[in-house]
Design a protein around this motif. Sequence first.
Motif, PDB file in Angstrom:
ATOM      1  N   PRO A 105      29.305  70.508  92.964  1.00 48.14           N
ATOM      2  CA  PRO A 105      29.185  71.506  94.039  1.00 48.14           C
ATOM      3  C   PRO A 105      30.338  71.507  95.019  1.00 48.14           C
ATOM      4  CG  PRO A 105      27.759  69.648  94.484  1.00 48.14           C
ATOM      5  CD  PRO A 105      28.341  69.411  93.122  1.00 48.14           C
ATOM      6  N   GLY A 106      31.242  70.528  94.962  1.00 50.22           N
ATOM      7  CA  GLY A 106      32.369  70.496  95.875  1.00 50.22           C
ATOM      8  C   GLY A 106      31.952  70.238  97.311  1.00 50.22           C
ATOM      9  N   THR A 107      32.860  70.529  98.240  1.00 51.25           N
ATOM     10  CA  THR A 107      32.618  70.234  99.654  1.00 51.25           C
ATOM     11  C   THR A 107      32.638  71.462 100.552  1.00 51.25           C
ATOM     12  OG1 THR A 107      34.987  69.821  99.997  1.00 51.25           O
ATOM     13  CG2 THR A 107      33.612  67.930  99.399  1.00 51.25           C
ATOM     14  N   ASP A 108      32.941  72.640 100.009  1.00 48.55           N
ATOM     15  CA  ASP A 108      33.024  73.843 100.842  1.00 48.55           C
ATOM     16  C   ASP A 108      31.628  74.296 101.251  1.00 48.55           C
ATOM     17  OD1 ASP A 108      33.706  76.324 102.030  1.00 48.55           O
ATOM     18  OD2 ASP A 108      33.381  77.322 100.104  1.00 48.55           O
ATOM     19  N   ARG A 109      31.396  74.352 102.546  1.00 54.52           N
ATOM     20  CA  ARG A 109      30.148  74.890 103.082  1.00 54.52           C
ATOM     21  C   ARG A 109      30.449  75.853 104.227  1.00 54.52           C
ATOM     22  NH1 ARG A 109      29.495  72.695  99.065  1.00 54.52           N
ATOM     23  NH2 ARG A 109      27.927  71.137  98.464  1.00 54.52           N
ATOM     24  N   ALA A 110      31.653  76.432 104.203  1.00 51.40           N
ATOM     25  CA  ALA A 110      32.078  77.302 105.305  1.00 51.40           C
ATOM     26  C   ALA A 110      32.378  78.726 104.873  1.00 51.40           C
ATOM     27  CB  ALA A 110      33.305  76.714 106.005  1.00 51.40           C
ATOM     28  N   SER A 111      32.720  78.949 103.610  1.00 57.68           N
ATOM     29  CA  SER A 111      33.155  80.279 103.180  1.00 57.68           C
ATOM     30  C   SER A 111      31.967  81.207 102.950  1.00 57.68           C
ATOM     31  CB  SER A 111      34.001  80.185 101.906  1.00 57.68           C
ATOM     32  OG  SER A 111      33.255  79.620 100.835  1.00 57.68           O
ATOM     33  N   ASN A 112      32.008  82.366 103.592  1.00 50.91           N
ATOM     34  CA  ASN A 112      30.963  83.376 103.422  1.00 50.91           C
ATOM     35  C   ASN A 112      31.259  84.306 102.253  1.00 50.91           C
ATOM     36  OD1 ASN A 112      29.438  82.603 105.755  1.00 50.91           O
ATOM     37  ND2 ASN A 112      30.993  83.602 107.027  1.00 50.91           N
ATOM     38  N   ARG A 113      32.497  84.784 102.218  1.00 50.04           N
ATOM     39  CA  ARG A 113      32.925  85.688 101.141  1.00 50.04           C
ATOM     40  C   ARG A 113      34.334  85.303 100.724  1.00 50.04           C
ATOM     41  NH1 ARG A 113      32.303  91.766 103.113  1.00 50.04           N
ATOM     42  NH2 ARG A 113      32.977  90.926 105.127  1.00 50.04           N
ATOM     43  N   ILE A 114      34.610  85.388  99.432  1.00 47.98           N
ATOM     44  CA  ILE A 114      35.962  85.171  98.917  1.00 47.98           C
ATOM     45  C   ILE A 114      36.352  86.417  98.137  1.00 47.98           C
ATOM     46  CG2 ILE A 114      37.420  83.781  97.399  1.00 47.98           C
ATOM     47  CD1 ILE A 114      35.790  81.353  98.150  1.00 47.98           C
ATOM     48  N   PHE A 115      37.483  87.024  98.509  1.00 48.18           N
ATOM     49  CA  PHE A 115      37.815  88.361  98.037  1.00 48.18           C
ATOM     50  C   PHE A 115      38.821  88.387  96.892  1.00 48.18           C
ATOM     51  CE2 PHE A 115      36.842  88.629 102.629  1.00 48.18           C
ATOM     52  CZ  PHE A 115      35.653  89.339 102.523  1.00 48.18           C
ATOM     53  N   GLY A 116      39.483  87.277  96.629  1.00 49.67           N
ATOM     54  CA  GLY A 116      40.473  87.274  95.569  1.00 49.67           C
ATOM     55  C   GLY A 116      41.589  86.311  95.887  1.00 49.67           C
ATOM     56  N   ALA A 117      42.582  86.308  95.001  1.00 49.10           N
ATOM     57  CA  ALA A 117      43.673  85.342  95.108  1.00 49.10           C
ATOM     58  C   ALA A 117      44.991  86.036  95.432  1.00 49.10           C
ATOM     59  CB  ALA A 117      43.812  84.556  93.807  1.00 49.10           C
ATOM     60  N   LEU A 118      45.850  85.324  96.152  1.00 51.32           N
ATOM     61  CA  LEU A 118      47.224  85.739  96.379  1.00 51.32           C
ATOM     62  C   LEU A 118      48.070  85.348  95.167  1.00 51.32           C
ATOM     63  CD1 LEU A 118      47.562  84.549 100.084  1.00 51.32           C
ATOM     64  CD2 LEU A 118      47.106  86.874  99.265  1.00 51.32           C
ATOM     65  N   PRO A 119      49.271  85.905  95.035  1.00 46.97           N
ATOM     66  CA  PRO A 119      50.115  85.542  93.883  1.00 46.97           C
ATOM     67  C   PRO A 119      50.377  84.048  93.763  1.00 46.97           C
ATOM     68  CG  PRO A 119      50.967  87.517  94.938  1.00 46.97           C
ATOM     69  CD  PRO A 119      49.859  87.017  95.812  1.00 46.97           C
ATOM     70  N   ASP A 120      50.349  83.290  94.870  1.00 44.92           N
ATOM     71  CA  ASP A 120      50.605  81.855  94.801  1.00 44.92           C
ATOM     72  C   ASP A 120      49.339  81.039  94.522  1.00 44.92           C
ATOM     73  OD1 ASP A 120      49.238  81.956  97.195  1.00 44.92           O
ATOM     74  OD2 ASP A 120      50.923  81.301  98.441  1.00 44.92           O
ATOM     75  N   GLY A 121      48.202  81.713  94.289  1.00 48.95           N
ATOM     76  CA  GLY A 121      46.970  81.020  93.942  1.00 48.95           C
ATOM     77  C   GLY A 121      46.038  80.768  95.102  1.00 48.95           C
ATOM     78  N   ARG A 122      46.495  80.890  96.348  1.00 51.31           N
ATOM     79  CA  ARG A 122      45.597  80.708  97.483  1.00 51.31           C
ATOM     80  C   ARG A 122      44.583  81.848  97.532  1.00 51.31           C
ATOM     81  NH1 ARG A 122      49.109  80.618 102.570  1.00 51.31           N
ATOM     82  NH2 ARG A 122      50.160  82.276 101.382  1.00 51.31           N
ATOM     83  N   LEU A 123      43.425  81.580  98.131  1.00 49.04           N
ATOM     84  CA  LEU A 123      42.318  82.524  98.134  1.00 49.04           C
ATOM     85  C   LEU A 123      42.130  83.141  99.510  1.00 49.04           C
ATOM     86  CD1 LEU A 123      39.762  80.392  96.092  1.00 49.04           C
ATOM     87  CD2 LEU A 123      41.364  82.101  95.235  1.00 49.04           C
ATOM     88  N   VAL A 124      41.842  84.427  99.540  1.00 52.75           N
ATOM     89  CA  VAL A 124      41.566  85.140 100.781  1.00 52.75           C
ATOM     90  C   VAL A 124      40.057  85.118 100.999  1.00 52.75           C
ATOM     91  CG1 VAL A 124      41.762  87.329 102.009  1.00 52.75           C
ATOM     92  CG2 VAL A 124      43.585  86.602 100.444  1.00 52.75           C
ATOM     93  N   ALA A 125      39.625  84.605 102.146  1.00 53.48           N
ATOM     94  CA  ALA A 125      38.203  84.369 102.359  1.00 53.48           C
ATOM     95  C   ALA A 125      37.797  84.640 103.794  1.00 53.48           C
ATOM     96  CB  ALA A 125      37.842  82.926 101.992  1.00 53.48           C
TER      97      ALA A 125
END
Length: 349
Positions: A195-215
Amino acid sequence: MVVVLATAAAMQLGGERPPTGSTVVIGEPDSESTVTWAPSSPPTGPGTGAPLADVDLVLGGTIATAQGRRVPLVDTGGIERAHRLADDRGWLVIGPPSLAGRFLWAVAPDGTARVLLGGADEIVLDEGGQQVAWKQGTALAAAKVVNKELVATVRAEAPAEAVPLRFVGGAVLVRLAPDRPGHVLWRLQPGPLDPGTDRASNRIFGALPDGRLVAEITEGSPEKSCLTVLNPAGLTPAGRECGPQLSGDGPGSVSPDGRWLLVNGRSGRQEGAVLVDLRRLDPSVDPVPVGLAATGDVVWSRPGTAYYADAAGRLIRMDVDRVTAGRPAEPLVIAGLPDGIRPVVVSGG
């Protein structure tokens, strides 16, 4: 076999006809443009006509292609999402939820279809239509799509409330629960889902060209939501930038060049679809209003143009230059389209 029998029984109880095909595997505008839609030609062959958009559209029982063809769909039920395969090899289409679950069909260029997957709680495809992931109960699975067959299936155990959302860089983004923040990237490893450790992200919309995620994340005391960028490893914030508060829900999509986010949110006192400049993630910079809120998928045909169906059921073409110049996105009025038919924008191509 248990899944196949359960699917067929659920359809009979629900009064639905099972789809035919191969064996089920499991799961305020200032102007308007008018385009004319006509029913497809007889099922013996696709019709032709003027293109409605530079993306394919599902209009009821017909696919209207960006090249102007009208392809009648044969042996599919309702369609909620669709993806065009490369080299004119047809489409992969996903049905809406039902008593029998969701279905994935492979549709040939002439419109004939066969079932690849059935009985799933959720089904998602990657950007190339080469991988599919699905969830049924506590079983999370993914497979490759080769010659319109599913091969090399891998399975993991996941919480019953978890749901796959999209592919990100070869991994599957999974929301851990629909009623609370938290996502994890499943890297197609068998066994129990970490399950990982993320408990803060409400929505994730996709990735940038460098792999980072917009959330969109919720953090701080008192808690507040804002738009930010996450590292794919651990889904932790990639910097201190915390952009505007969106105060919306539903779909959203990052442009292919990583410059823009088209999403539901708020701009000033206006609620609806908005455009966010991802190079200026600053809470003092309001998003640009676009129009009525989006429903269904937001699909970019190129870095500066996106399509979606709005809350009124209209097809909207959003041009970045037009919107950033202060003009709302352009509704495309599809003349002759029967009442109650909402256009589905097809991804890929």
